[in-house]
Write a protein that holds these residues in place. Sequence first.
Motif, PDB file in Angstrom:
ATOM      1  N   LEU A  59      29.454  58.292 -19.736  1.00  0.00           N
ATOM      2  CA  LEU A  59      28.212  58.667 -20.405  1.00  0.00           C
ATOM      3  C   LEU A  59      27.112  58.967 -19.393  1.00  0.00           C
ATOM      4  O   LEU A  59      26.395  59.971 -19.509  1.00  0.00           O
ATOM      5  N   LEU A  60      26.971  58.126 -18.400  1.00  0.00           N
ATOM      6  CA  LEU A  60      25.932  58.336 -17.392  1.00  0.00           C
ATOM      7  C   LEU A  60      26.144  59.634 -16.620  1.00  0.00           C
ATOM      8  O   LEU A  60      25.182  60.263 -16.174  1.00  0.00           O
ATOM      9  N   ALA A  61      27.391  60.053 -16.476  1.00  0.00           N
ATOM     10  CA  ALA A  61      27.685  61.291 -15.759  1.00  0.00           C
ATOM     11  C   ALA A  61      27.251  62.530 -16.525  1.00  0.00           C
ATOM     12  O   ALA A  61      27.173  63.628 -15.953  1.00  0.00           O
ATOM     13  N   LEU A  62      26.926  62.380 -17.805  1.00  0.00           N
ATOM     14  CA  LEU A  62      26.493  63.506 -18.633  1.00  0.00           C
ATOM     15  C   LEU A  62      24.974  63.644 -18.692  1.00  0.00           C
ATOM     16  O   LEU A  62      24.468  64.643 -19.207  1.00  0.00           O
ATOM     17  N   ILE A  63      24.254  62.655 -18.152  1.00  0.00           N
ATOM     18  CA  ILE A  63      22.803  62.565 -18.365  1.00  0.00           C
ATOM     19  C   ILE A  63      22.070  62.510 -17.033  1.00  0.00           C
ATOM     20  O   ILE A  63      22.444  61.741 -16.136  1.00  0.00           O
ATOM     21  N   ASP A  64      21.020  63.302 -16.928  1.00  0.00           N
ATOM     22  CA  ASP A  64      20.086  63.198 -15.795  1.00  0.00           C
ATOM     23  C   ASP A  64      18.788  62.643 -16.365  1.00  0.00           C
ATOM     24  O   ASP A  64      18.070  63.340 -17.083  1.00  0.00           O
ATOM     25  N   CYS A  65      18.501  61.373 -16.065  1.00  0.00           N
ATOM     26  CA  CYS A  65      17.372  60.697 -16.713  1.00  0.00           C
ATOM     27  C   CYS A  65      16.696  59.744 -15.738  1.00  0.00           C
ATOM     28  O   CYS A  65      17.368  58.929 -15.102  1.00  0.00           O
ATOM     29  N   PRO A  66      15.366  59.803 -15.639  1.00  0.00           N
ATOM     30  CA  PRO A  66      14.671  58.912 -14.710  1.00  0.00           C
ATOM     31  C   PRO A  66      14.368  57.525 -15.254  1.00  0.00           C
ATOM     32  O   PRO A  66      14.153  56.585 -14.492  1.00  0.00           O
ATOM     33  N   ARG A  67      14.334  57.367 -16.621  1.00  0.00           N
ATOM     34  CA  ARG A  67      13.891  56.101 -17.209  1.00  0.00           C
ATOM     35  C   ARG A  67      14.844  55.608 -18.276  1.00  0.00           C
ATOM     36  O   ARG A  67      15.263  56.382 -19.139  1.00  0.00           O
ATOM     37  N   PHE A  68      15.108  54.318 -18.236  1.00  0.00           N
ATOM     38  CA  PHE A  68      15.966  53.684 -19.221  1.00  0.00           C
ATOM     39  C   PHE A  68      15.174  52.558 -19.886  1.00  0.00           C
ATOM     40  O   PHE A  68      14.703  51.637 -19.207  1.00  0.00           O
ATOM     41  N   LEU A  69      15.023  52.632 -21.204  1.00  0.00           N
ATOM     42  CA  LEU A  69      14.184  51.709 -21.955  1.00  0.00           C
ATOM     43  C   LEU A  69      15.045  50.602 -22.554  1.00  0.00           C
ATOM     44  O   LEU A  69      16.033  50.882 -23.244  1.00  0.00           O
ATOM     45  N   ILE A  70      14.653  49.358 -22.319  1.00  0.00           N
ATOM     46  CA  ILE A  70      15.429  48.209 -22.780  1.00  0.00           C
ATOM     47  C   ILE A  70      14.548  47.361 -23.693  1.00  0.00           C
ATOM     48  O   ILE A  70      13.547  46.790 -23.266  1.00  0.00           O
ATOM     49  N   SER A  71      14.930  47.281 -24.968  1.00  0.00           N
ATOM     50  CA  SER A  71      14.157  46.536 -25.959  1.00  0.00           C
ATOM     51  C   SER A  71      14.857  45.220 -26.270  1.00  0.00           C
ATOM     52  O   SER A  71      15.788  45.176 -27.069  1.00  0.00           O
ATOM     53  N   THR A  72      14.420  44.135 -25.629  1.00  0.00           N
ATOM     54  CA  THR A  72      14.963  42.798 -25.921  1.00  0.00           C
ATOM     55  C   THR A  72      14.238  41.753 -25.090  1.00  0.00           C
ATOM     56  O   THR A  72      13.770  42.040 -23.988  1.00  0.00           O
ATOM     57  N   ASN A  73      14.165  40.551 -25.642  1.00  0.00           N
ATOM     58  CA  ASN A  73      13.726  39.403 -24.829  1.00  0.00           C
ATOM     59  C   ASN A  73      14.899  38.504 -24.465  1.00  0.00           C
ATOM     60  O   ASN A  73      14.718  37.462 -23.849  1.00  0.00           O
ATOM     61  N   GLY A  74      16.105  38.899 -24.885  1.00  0.00           N
ATOM     62  CA  GLY A  74      17.302  38.153 -24.533  1.00  0.00           C
ATOM     63  C   GLY A  74      17.473  36.837 -25.247  1.00  0.00           C
ATOM     64  O   GLY A  74      18.355  36.044 -24.898  1.00  0.00           O
ATOM     65  N   SER A  75      16.659  36.573 -26.277  1.00  0.00           N
ATOM     66  CA  SER A  75      16.619  35.237 -26.876  1.00  0.00           C
ATOM     67  C   SER A  75      17.883  34.869 -27.633  1.00  0.00           C
ATOM     68  O   SER A  75      18.235  33.691 -27.728  1.00  0.00           O
TER      69      SER A  75
ATOM     70  N   PHE B 210      11.299  47.452 -19.278  1.00  0.00           N
ATOM     71  CA  PHE B 210      11.545  46.303 -20.157  1.00  0.00           C
ATOM     72  C   PHE B 210      10.301  46.014 -21.002  1.00  0.00           C
ATOM     73  O   PHE B 210       9.194  45.936 -20.466  1.00  0.00           O
ATOM     74  N   ASN B 211      10.494  45.821 -22.311  1.00  0.00           N
ATOM     75  CA  ASN B 211       9.335  45.468 -23.136  1.00  0.00           C
ATOM     76  C   ASN B 211       9.042  43.969 -23.122  1.00  0.00           C
ATOM     77  O   ASN B 211       8.044  43.532 -23.695  1.00  0.00           O
ATOM     78  N   TYR B 212       9.880  43.175 -22.429  1.00  0.00           N
ATOM     79  CA  TYR B 212       9.628  41.745 -22.256  1.00  0.00           C
ATOM     80  C   TYR B 212       9.889  41.351 -20.805  1.00  0.00           C
ATOM     81  O   TYR B 212      10.832  41.841 -20.173  1.00  0.00           O
ATOM     82  N   ASP B 213       9.061  40.440 -20.315  1.00  0.00           N
ATOM     83  CA  ASP B 213       9.333  39.743 -19.059  1.00  0.00           C
ATOM     84  C   ASP B 213       9.902  38.389 -19.465  1.00  0.00           C
ATOM     85  O   ASP B 213       9.159  37.466 -19.819  1.00  0.00           O
TER      86      ASP B 213
END
Length: 369
Positions: A290-306, A332-335
């Motif tokens: 999948l990554l080989a098909l995409i040229d992207c500078p930013r990856f958004l991760i929505s989770t606090n891992g709880s 990351f939307n959470y630290d």
Amino acid sequence: MTTDQFLRVEMLPALHGDCLLVEYGDSARSRRLLIDGGPIATYPHLEARLNALPAGDRRFELVVISHVDCDHVEGIVRLLANQPLPIRVIDLWFNGWRHLVAGGHLLGGQQGEFLSALIVRRFEQGQWNGAFAGQAVVVPEQGPLPEQTLAGGLRLTLLSPTPTTLDTMRDAWQADLGAAIAPGDLDGAWRRLAQRKAYLPGQGLLGTTPELDTLLERQLKVDRAAANGSSIAFLAEFAGKSCLFLADAYHQVIGESIKRLLRQRGQTLLRVDAVKLAHHGSAGNISDELLALIDCPRFLISTNGSRFRHPDAEAMQRIIARSLHQPPTLCFNYDSKTTRPWASAELQKQLNYRAEYNPRPDAPYLIDL
């Protein structure tokens, strides 16, 4: 893209889930869509964000309910429990039971039942999967990928689900119903919904019963692979900017759809400005192919891992090592305990990546594409 045109993504504080508000437009007018609502504890944040919109402009061109996992759907159930609705919705995408079974009734596994009951009572018939003439939101096995251009020019290209993944979800959904709700009994689903204190407007959903609480606990044990595979995922493009919204979709399905899209467009690589990672950065939803098909500078991760300890270290390492765009930025939307290790300046230098965190943990994380 003119200087005043914009495409923005906001990741709301959704704990271990997803709640995304997307805005696009120009200085003359802003339009928006909502993708998922997170678990029930997300709703106060969603409510506050909606209340911050101009009183005369709370129109959403589209609301997408990607699939029926609690960490994506409960906040939407709570939102739709309001009467009247605090927003105006032009179209709503959600695959209910009638979209999983030809000639089926409006039923689904627990949360899906509740959503179906709410949608029927809150929306006109043409507003439910309106872009698909009321049929399933699905990528056909052959032919071009479905595209829909929203008012104002935002183009959406559907990448998931497929007929096969919806078939799998149908079986899991039906099994999850058990004897609690009679198939197709929307009135029964509505009564149960009305007993759920968490969703009762003005009281914190509509009183609570031990029986219903048991149902909601069982929802967490539904075949996760089936629910994730039924995710509505798409590419959004506006004025030269773009983002992949992958919900919890299978990486195999997304990869095959992107290959089809590239063939349609006569391209070899999909260049996008951001990817909202599938399944909160789970290792099972990202691959080298999948990554080989995409040229992207930013990856958004929505989770606090709880709850599920996302993001997985393996997934982050894979992105860092295999991203065609170097260095990639992890947003990351959470630290939190599971995201904080990636903040290490030494590690960023060593592995050649960047990490960014929401500067206001209790507010939406705005990414201006």
